[in-house]
Design a protein around this motif. Structure first.
Motif, PDB file in Angstrom:
ATOM      1  N   ILE A  93      59.738  40.249  12.650  1.00 48.74           N
ATOM      2  CA  ILE A  93      60.581  40.608  12.720  1.00 48.74           C
ATOM      3  C   ILE A  93      60.421  41.984  14.173  1.00 48.74           C
ATOM      4  CG2 ILE A  93      62.353  41.985  11.921  1.00 48.74           C
ATOM      5  CD1 ILE A  93      61.153  40.597   8.998  1.00 48.74           C
ATOM      6  N   LEU A  94      59.386  42.925  13.643  1.00 45.56           N
ATOM      7  CA  LEU A  94      59.414  43.295  14.364  1.00 45.56           C
ATOM      8  C   LEU A  94      59.737  43.136  16.095  1.00 45.56           C
ATOM      9  CD1 LEU A  94      56.462  45.259  12.954  1.00 45.56           C
ATOM     10  CD2 LEU A  94      58.703  46.088  13.232  1.00 45.56           C
ATOM     11  N   SER A  95      59.713  42.091  16.263  1.00 51.25           N
ATOM     12  CA  SER A  95      58.973  41.188  17.838  1.00 51.25           C
ATOM     13  C   SER A  95      60.668  41.392  18.284  1.00 51.25           C
ATOM     14  CB  SER A  95      58.541  39.675  17.751  1.00 51.25           C
ATOM     15  OG  SER A  95      59.817  39.450  17.015  1.00 51.25           O
ATOM     16  N   VAL A  96      61.836  40.990  17.199  1.00 51.79           N
ATOM     17  CA  VAL A  96      63.198  40.798  18.240  1.00 51.79           C
ATOM     18  C   VAL A  96      64.298  41.861  17.003  1.00 51.79           C
ATOM     19  CG1 VAL A  96      63.279  37.905  17.845  1.00 51.79           C
ATOM     20  CG2 VAL A  96      63.348  39.109  16.203  1.00 51.79           C
ATOM     21  N   ARG A 117      60.732  49.077  14.994  1.00 49.51           N
ATOM     22  CA  ARG A 117      59.339  49.454  14.993  1.00 49.51           C
ATOM     23  C   ARG A 117      59.084  51.072  15.331  1.00 49.51           C
ATOM     24  NH1 ARG A 117      59.846  45.906  20.661  1.00 49.51           N
ATOM     25  NH2 ARG A 117      60.409  43.971  19.969  1.00 49.51           N
ATOM     26  N   SER A 118      59.672  51.517  14.163  1.00 52.17           N
ATOM     27  CA  SER A 118      59.106  52.769  13.740  1.00 52.17           C
ATOM     28  C   SER A 118      58.563  52.958  12.543  1.00 52.17           C
ATOM     29  CB  SER A 118      59.813  54.254  14.332  1.00 52.17           C
ATOM     30  OG  SER A 118      61.685  54.026  12.997  1.00 52.17           O
ATOM     31  N   LEU A 132      53.738  48.957  16.662  1.00 52.66           N
ATOM     32  CA  LEU A 132      55.074  49.136  17.078  1.00 52.66           C
ATOM     33  C   LEU A 132      55.421  49.576  18.837  1.00 52.66           C
ATOM     34  CD1 LEU A 132      54.867  51.776  14.163  1.00 52.66           C
ATOM     35  CD2 LEU A 132      55.789  49.838  14.069  1.00 52.66           C
ATOM     36  N   SER A 133      54.139  49.938  19.198  1.00 47.25           N
ATOM     37  CA  SER A 133      54.380  49.825  20.576  1.00 47.25           C
ATOM     38  C   SER A 133      53.975  48.893  21.616  1.00 47.25           C
ATOM     39  CB  SER A 133      53.651  50.991  20.974  1.00 47.25           C
ATOM     40  OG  SER A 133      53.364  51.918  20.350  1.00 47.25           O
ATOM     41  N   ASP A 185      56.283  32.495  17.871  1.00 45.15           N
ATOM     42  CA  ASP A 185      54.568  32.504  18.224  1.00 45.15           C
ATOM     43  C   ASP A 185      54.059  34.197  17.789  1.00 45.15           C
ATOM     44  OD1 ASP A 185      55.332  31.109  20.406  1.00 45.15           O
ATOM     45  OD2 ASP A 185      56.310  32.687  21.527  1.00 45.15           O
ATOM     46  N   CYS A 186      54.820  35.001  17.362  1.00 47.37           N
ATOM     47  CA  CYS A 186      53.994  35.979  16.591  1.00 47.37           C
ATOM     48  C   CYS A 186      53.225  35.486  15.470  1.00 47.37           C
ATOM     49  CB  CYS A 186      54.902  37.013  16.202  1.00 47.37           C
ATOM     50  SG  CYS A 186      55.843  38.842  17.122  1.00 47.37           S
ATOM     51  N   MET A 187      53.590  34.204  14.710  1.00 48.66           N
ATOM     52  CA  MET A 187      52.403  34.188  13.717  1.00 48.66           C
ATOM     53  C   MET A 187      51.207  32.823  13.931  1.00 48.66           C
ATOM     54  SD  MET A 187      55.937  34.111  10.249  1.00 48.66           S
ATOM     55  CE  MET A 187      55.115  33.544   9.828  1.00 48.66           C
TER      56      MET A 187
END
Length: 615
Positions: A159-162, A167-168, A601-602, A26-28
């Protein structure tokens, strides 16, 4: 940007695996015209997905051999000029060609691939999964590994999504971003997320750690002997004639992004005798028709092609906040807000042709031009930990710079520093450049060093491949007809305009900005602004985008980020409001970082599109 996505896991829960793959995919899915799909093998812990343009080179994923025991997911292009003819790749569908290569040569088939690509090949007969990318690493693959799984994707946000633990900001990557504008040595801005090195072939077998090897090493090219100038030129001209046809195919889908420089001129001089391309176009600015626009129109007319100017309209400034957010999101923060025009222009270019052939990277590969530099920002803006990372970035940059100039350009500058602009363009277009062709890059290692430091070889190529194009002067006044004295005067005039524009925009000294607003300065602007460049972010931050920049800098959370020295950050905000000093570098990076914080990140990663993942 189209690419691959997936993970390999020991977790037997296929329901959870499908949900994670759907979230990553979904993120892509940034545009409604993208096509996508999934392929999963729960019994092997293998969950794969892809996103592509509808007109992509390989739009047949998954590619399965006749026996059904080899499955290939491929993203990008293989531009095979050896087997190229007017009907395609020896009459085969591209996917069939690739899977046949693997069956014939095994993993060594990767050495035959030419272009920017990444893929996954599942070999059920060998019980292996092969993750690979192009030799330069231009088609990115981000990855994160833990005890349970190995996740990878062409976009970090997948990757950040899962993987919330990523996420920093990575402190070392942040120091590199602030000093050289990109992360180095396959690091990223995100904790525990890394880049697959260029030329990787990582093999995963059941119940064992992945075998992480590289199928290509730049040392292979660096060991070639340097040859004499005339022999090198003959080989270069032959190589250009042989490789260019694949980049212009199919002509009815190709748009040529023309400039006034040498590199698109060489492409047009050596272009194949095919049908007319769909379009020739040039991006235009807001102040005047720049030299690129004027010269490109003359080149296109000389070649019997219609030329289009894609202008920057008032809607660019009106919608800048949205475009800036998109730029950071689409490129995973690899392109700062001073590249926001790339997405804007690329959307308009797609209306003319889905494939963009560009002369980008010619100056880096052929002439060793380098804009990749370490520039230390004011330490007063940052806390002590970040200051230490600025020092580490200097050491890292020194290490990567101590290589062969062609290796530096092809394996570091292009895939790292210049990636952000490419990623933004690829979100809308299939982008090609003949100057990263495997054969051409390999040949450049054999060039006498003096030929790689000048433009004479490029001018000679144009002159001999197309004498009529050689009569048209470049944006900096090279080539054309006339006496030597007139040529030198013309070049000096163009160079003065070029430097004046740079100093008035990005290079303006702080003390000179105090005169920025008087009537004389504003009149002087009209003499040179827009002659060479189409982007003028210092002026836009001062004028059209003043309110947007002020709102982002003044936002409460933006001023309290842990990497900032709040006192001096407030001073920067004040300087922007009072329009004193040239702070475009600091402002662009801090605003970009704030957008990264907000979206990557947020962000809550709420799914915007429902993706069905079938078995």
């Amino acid at each position: 940007m189209p690419g691959i996505v997936g993970f390999i896991t020991r977790n037997p829960d296929s329901g959870q695996g499908k949900a994670q793959l759907a979230a990553m995919l979904d993120c892509m899915l940034h545009e409604s015209f993208y096509v996508h799909g999934t392929y999963i093998l729960p019994e092997h812990g293998c969950y794969l997905g892809w996103v592509s343009h509808p007109d992509a080179f390989v739009n047949l994923n998954p590619i399965v051999n006749r026996a059904g025991d080899k499955i290939l997911i491929f993203s990008g292009e293989h531009l095979d000029h050896d087997s190229f003819d007017s009907s395609g790749h020896n009459g085969q569908k591209p996917g069939t060609h690739l899977i046949n290569l693997y069956e014939t040569k095994g993993e060594k088939f990767l050495l035959d691939l030419n272009g920017w690509f990444a893929g996954v090949l599942v070999d059920l007969s060998q019980q292996t999964i092969l993750l690979f990318n192009d030799r330069f690493g231009i088609h990115r693959v981000y990855y994160h590994e833990d005890d349970d799984s190995f996740a990878f994707a062409s976009e970090a946000k997948a990757i950040l999504s899962v993987r919330p633990e990523t996420r920093s900001l990575d402190t070392r990557g942040l120091g590199e971003f602030l000093t050289v504008g990109t992360t180095l040595q396959n690091r990223t801005l995100f904790s525990k997320i890394f880049l697959l090195p260029g030329g990787s072939a990582w093999t995963f077998a059941r119940a064992s750690e992945p075998s992480k090897r590289r199928y290509f090493n730049p040392a292979t090219c660096e060991q070639q002997p340097v040859i004499d100038a005339e022999s090198f030129y003959d080989r270069l001209r032959s190589a250009m004639a042989r490789l260019l046809p694949a980049y212009f195919y199919p002509a009815n889908d190709v748009g040529v992004s023309l400039t006034g420089g040498l590199d698109t001129r060489m492409m047009m001089a050596g272009r194949p005798p095919l049908d007319d391309v769909a379009a020739c176009y040039t991006y235009g600015g807001v102040y005047r028709p720049c030299f690129d626009v004027q010269i490109a129109a003359e080149i296109a007319a000389t070649c019997g092609q219609r030329h289009h100017v894609i202008p920057m309209g008032a809607d660019f400034f009106r919608n800048f906040a949205t475009l800036a957010n998109e730029t950071v999101w689409l490129t995973d923060g690899c392109l700062n807000i001073c590249g926001t025009h790339e997405v804007y222009f690329s959307r308009l270019a797609r209306q003319l042709a889905p494939i963009r052939v560009t002369g980008n990277y010619g100056s880096e590969i052929l002439r060793s031009v380098c804009t990749f530099k370490y520039i230390r920002p004011s330490e007063r803006l940052f806390d002590d930990e970040i200051i230490l990372s600025l020092d580490q970035a200097k050491d890292s940059f020194s290490q990567i710079s101590a290589v062969h100039p062609v290796s530096f350009a092809a394996f570091e500058q292009i895939p790292w520093q210049l990636y952000g602009h490419l990623a933004a363009a690829q979100s809308q277009l299939t982008v090609r450049s003949p100057y990263t062709d495997n054969d051409l890059v390999s040949l450049m290692y054999q060039a006498p060093p003096e030929l790689r430091r000048g433009k004479e070889i490029s001018l000679r190529l144009i002159s001999e491949m197309s004498p009529i194009l050689a009569r048209i002067r470049t944006d900096l006044g090279y080539g054309g007809n006339g006496t030597r004295l007139m040529s030198l005067l013309r070049q000096a005039h163009r160079y003065v305009l070029f430097k004046a524009e740079w100093y008035y925009n990005l290079g303006m000294p702080d003390w000179l900005t105090r005169f920025d607003h008087n009537a004389l300065a504003r009149r002087l602007e009209t003499l040179f602004i827009g002659t060479h460049k189409i982007d003028h972010y210092r002026l836009w931050f001062r004028d059209q985008l003043f309110r947007y920049i002020d709102e982002v800098l003044s936002d409460g959370p933006a001023s309290t980020r842990p990497y900032l020295n709040r006192h001096y950050y407030e001073g920067l905000t004040k300087a922007h409001r009072e329009r004193t000093g040239n702070h475009v570098n600091e402002i662009s990076k801090l605003v970009t970082l704030e957008l990264i914080q907000r979206s990557l990140l947020s962000g809550d990663y709420v799914r915007r599109t429902r993706v069905a993942v079938d078995s």
